[in-house]
Design a protein around this motif. Structure first.
Motif, PDB file in Angstrom:
ATOM      1  N   ARG A  53       0.840  -1.210   0.000  1.00 35.05           N
ATOM      2  CA  ARG A  53       0.000   0.000   0.000  1.00 35.05           C
ATOM      3  C   ARG A  53       0.867   1.249   0.000  1.00 35.05           C
ATOM      4  O   ARG A  53       0.554   2.232  -0.673  1.00 35.05           O
ATOM      5  CB  ARG A  53      -0.927   0.000   1.212  1.00 35.05           C
ATOM      6  N   GLY A  54       1.953   1.215   0.764  1.00 34.76           N
ATOM      7  CA  GLY A  54       2.871   2.356   0.766  1.00 34.76           C
ATOM      8  C   GLY A  54       3.491   2.579  -0.603  1.00 34.76           C
ATOM      9  O   GLY A  54       3.575   3.712  -1.082  1.00 34.76           O
ATOM     10  N   ARG A  55       3.907   1.476  -1.245  1.00 36.35           N
ATOM     11  CA  ARG A  55       4.471   1.610  -2.588  1.00 36.35           C
ATOM     12  C   ARG A  55       3.416   2.108  -3.570  1.00 36.35           C
ATOM     13  O   ARG A  55       3.722   2.917  -4.452  1.00 36.35           O
ATOM     14  CB  ARG A  55       5.043   0.269  -3.056  1.00 36.35           C
ATOM     15  N   ALA A  56       2.185   1.644  -3.416  1.00 34.05           N
ATOM     16  CA  ALA A  56       1.109   2.098  -4.306  1.00 34.05           C
ATOM     17  C   ALA A  56       0.868   3.596  -4.125  1.00 34.05           C
ATOM     18  O   ALA A  56       0.661   4.317  -5.113  1.00 34.05           O
ATOM     19  CB  ALA A  56      -0.164   1.305  -4.030  1.00 34.05           C
ATOM     20  N   ASP A  57       0.907   4.056  -2.880  1.00 38.27           N
ATOM     21  CA  ASP A  57       0.755   5.495  -2.638  1.00 38.27           C
ATOM     22  C   ASP A  57       1.890   6.269  -3.299  1.00 38.27           C
ATOM     23  O   ASP A  57       1.660   7.298  -3.934  1.00 38.27           O
ATOM     24  CB  ASP A  57       0.736   5.787  -1.134  1.00 38.27           C
ATOM     25  N   ALA A  87       2.822   9.092 -10.436  1.00 43.76           N
ATOM     26  CA  ALA A  87       1.940   9.188 -11.602  1.00 43.76           C
ATOM     27  C   ALA A  87       1.311  10.575 -11.703  1.00 43.76           C
ATOM     28  O   ALA A  87       1.211  11.132 -12.800  1.00 43.76           O
ATOM     29  CB  ALA A  87       0.862   8.117 -11.529  1.00 43.76           C
ATOM     30  N   MET A  88       0.899  11.136 -10.569  1.00 35.58           N
ATOM     31  CA  MET A  88       0.297  12.475 -10.593  1.00 35.58           C
ATOM     32  C   MET A  88       1.322  13.515 -11.049  1.00 35.58           C
ATOM     33  O   MET A  88       1.002  14.408 -11.841  1.00 35.58           O
ATOM     34  CB  MET A  88      -0.253  12.846  -9.208  1.00 35.58           C
TER      35      MET A  88
END
Length: 104
Positions: free
Chosen positions: A59-63, A69-70
């Motif tokens: 989840r941390g990596r996804a954040d 990406a943004m």
């Protein structure tokens, strides 16, 4: 009746020893089974903990990837705006060159 009052004390002692060893074997078997069950439970807890920690890390990596990406989307948008500005400048320059050629 005990081995002291029996007519066959050796057989009686062997019978009592057999009962004693049977109880001991049963106790050891139960202890072994309980130990195996406890080891399996520890293994399951470790696996669940490992899964939970990997999930938190993912989840941390996804954040982090979401933030990257943004930033990339904003950067692409700024590059597209610069391309539009350069195209307009190029069209103006080409129009100026065409006017200069027509005047000569």
């Amino acid at each position: 009746m005990s081995i002291y009052t029996s007519r066959d004390p050796a057989a009686r002692a062997a019978g009592e020893l057999t009962l004693l060893l049977g109880g001991l074997a049963s106790t050891m078997s139960a202890a072994h089974a309980a130990g195996k069950q406890a080891a399996e439970e520890r293994k399951e807890r470790r696996a669940a903990y490992r899964y939970a920690t990997e999930l938190v890390e993912a989840r941390g990596r996804a954040d982090d990837l979401g933030r990257v990406a943004m930033r990339a989307v904003r950067h692409v948008a700024s590059l597209e705006a610069e391309v539009r500005r350069l195209r307009v400048a190029l069209q103006q320059r080409q129009a100026h060159i065409d006017r200069q050629r027509g005047a000569a």
